[in-house]
Design an enzyme around this catalytic site. Structure first.
Site, PDB file in Angstrom:
ATOM      1  N   ARG A  54       0.660  -1.206  -0.023  1.00 20.59           N
ATOM      2  CA  ARG A  54       0.203  -0.079  -0.174  1.00 20.59           C
ATOM      3  C   ARG A  54       0.904   1.300  -0.015  1.00 20.59           C
ATOM      4  O   ARG A  54       0.497   2.175  -0.643  1.00 20.59           O
ATOM      5  CB  ARG A  54      -0.987  -0.026   1.141  1.00 20.59           C
ATOM      6  CG  ARG A  54      -2.073  -1.109   1.152  1.00 20.59           C
ATOM      7  CD  ARG A  54      -3.073  -0.885   2.077  1.00 20.59           C
ATOM      8  NE  ARG A  54      -4.281  -1.884   1.930  1.00 20.59           N
ATOM      9  CZ  ARG A  54      -5.175  -1.983   2.655  1.00 20.59           C
ATOM     10  NH1 ARG A  54      -5.218  -0.967   3.668  1.00 20.59           N
ATOM     11  NH2 ARG A  54      -6.035  -3.005   2.557  1.00 20.59           N
ATOM     12  N   ASP A 163     -15.844   9.413   9.845  1.00 17.19           N
ATOM     13  CA  ASP A 163     -14.751   8.534   9.440  1.00 17.19           C
ATOM     14  C   ASP A 163     -13.478   9.441   9.620  1.00 17.19           C
ATOM     15  O   ASP A 163     -13.423  10.422   9.440  1.00 17.19           O
ATOM     16  CB  ASP A 163     -15.044   7.829   8.054  1.00 17.19           C
ATOM     17  CG  ASP A 163     -14.103   6.604   7.834  1.00 17.19           C
ATOM     18  OD1 ASP A 163     -14.470   5.694   7.761  1.00 17.19           O
ATOM     19  OD2 ASP A 163     -12.768   6.760   7.653  1.00 17.19           O
TER      20      ASP A 163
END
Ligand SMILES: C[S@@+](CC[C@H](N)C(=O)[O-])C[C@H]1O[C@@H](n2cnc3c(N)ncnc32)[C@H](O)[C@@H]1O
Length: 295
Positions: A54, A163
């Protein structure tokens, strides 16, 4: 130097994952420490390849040649915005409409009747999707409410969707989903409450006006201060605390409790369990109810 210390020192400079960039134990530990400090997410070394793949993209984008330099950047004051990108790259945002459908059935059958009556009597009704990712969870709550109460958006009923990752919050606000994402949504609900739109030339579904009026998106780190003043009737915090260690999970349950109205519900993910039995009692599969006398 003893053999053990020498071996450990050697390991620190050795590649933990084979690849284009050198990624050592020290790099992994530094990244894991930052992720824990920033988001409460506990990474074990079994995730080293995932972290590597990632973040390798970030190194390429920035033209950085080693993880050591990347760690230096994100630990310093120059790297604040890249640290946010690192966090976004390392969080898992997998979600879908009507995920764990039994929760929405429970909401509809056991929770909504009383809340709808309260709303119609001009009372306040609040839901919180904590760790909402790109929006399917709060919009599934909205669709469940609209199905039971078509004029819900005209009452004091709201869903707060939060979030830590600003990218997923932006997607939630845009509220445009490809056809594949719509498969779990019953056709009747989709056709009544959503609209056909184009997304980069492809057919897609957008949240309709009533869905948008019911849901508000905000960036919020569950590890930080929660600015909400009013209480909630149900909190959905599903597939979020699974990434936290036990102490952090326990802190979440003890913070959710005082934020719920009497009899308020807490829905968690399929592999999560609420251990705070002094605050919550089981009310179905991965569904909890605030104990009487707590709120
Ligand atoms: C796997 S998704 C779950 C989405 C949705 N609740 C569901 O079950 O489909 C986990 C979400 O939690 C968010 N998250 C992780 N750590 C967080 C934190 N400390 N504060 C707020 N959100 C967090 C991630 O950004 C991600 O969008």
């Amino acid at each position: 130097m003893t053999t053990g210390i020498r071996a450990a020192a050697g390991l620190r400079g050795k590649a933990l994952v084979d690849g284009e960039f050198l990624f050592t134990n020290d790099d992994f530990s530094a990244i894991a420490r930052m992720l824990y400090e920033d988001a409460g997410i506990a990474l074990t070394e079994t995730k080293a390849s995932l972290v590597y793949s990632r973040l390798a993209k970030r190194l390429r984008t920035l033209g950085i040649e080693s993880f050591r330099d990347y760690c230096k950047l994100v630990s310093g004051s120059e790297g604040i915005s890249e640290r946010q990108n690192m966090l976004a790259a390392l969080t898992t945002n997998v979600t879908r409409y009507f995920r764990e459908p039994h929760h929405f059935e429970h909401l509809k059958q056991k929770v909504l009747p009383e809340l709808i009556a309260r709303a119609k009597a001009r009372g306040r009704v609040r839901f919180w999707s904590a760790g909402c990712s790109t929006g399917p969870e709060p919009y599934s709550i909205a669709l469940t409410i609209l199905d039971a109460m078509p004029d819900a958006a005209n009452y004091d009923i709201r869903i707060l969707a939060t979030d830590i990752d600003p990218n997923v919050i932006a997607t939630g606000r845009a509220a445009v989903y490809p056809d594949e994402a719509m498969e779990p949504v019953p056709a009747a609900l989709r056709e009544r409450w959503m609209v056909r739109v184009k997304d980069k030339g492809r057919d897609a579904w957008g949240a309709g006006e009533e869905m948008r009026r019911l849901v508000s998106f905000r960036e919020l780190n569950l590890m930080g201060h929660w600015p909400m003043k009013g209480k909630f009737d149900a909190i959905f915090c599903r597939n979020v605390v699974i990434y936290f260690d036990e102490a952090t999970q326990a802190r979440m349950w003890s913070r959710f409790g005082p934020l719920l109205n009497p009899g308020g519900r807490l829905y968690v993910g399929h592999s999560e369990r609420v251990t705070a039995t002094d605050l919550f009692e089981t009310d179905g599969l991965t569904t909890y109810r605030l104990r009487d006398g707590i709120a």
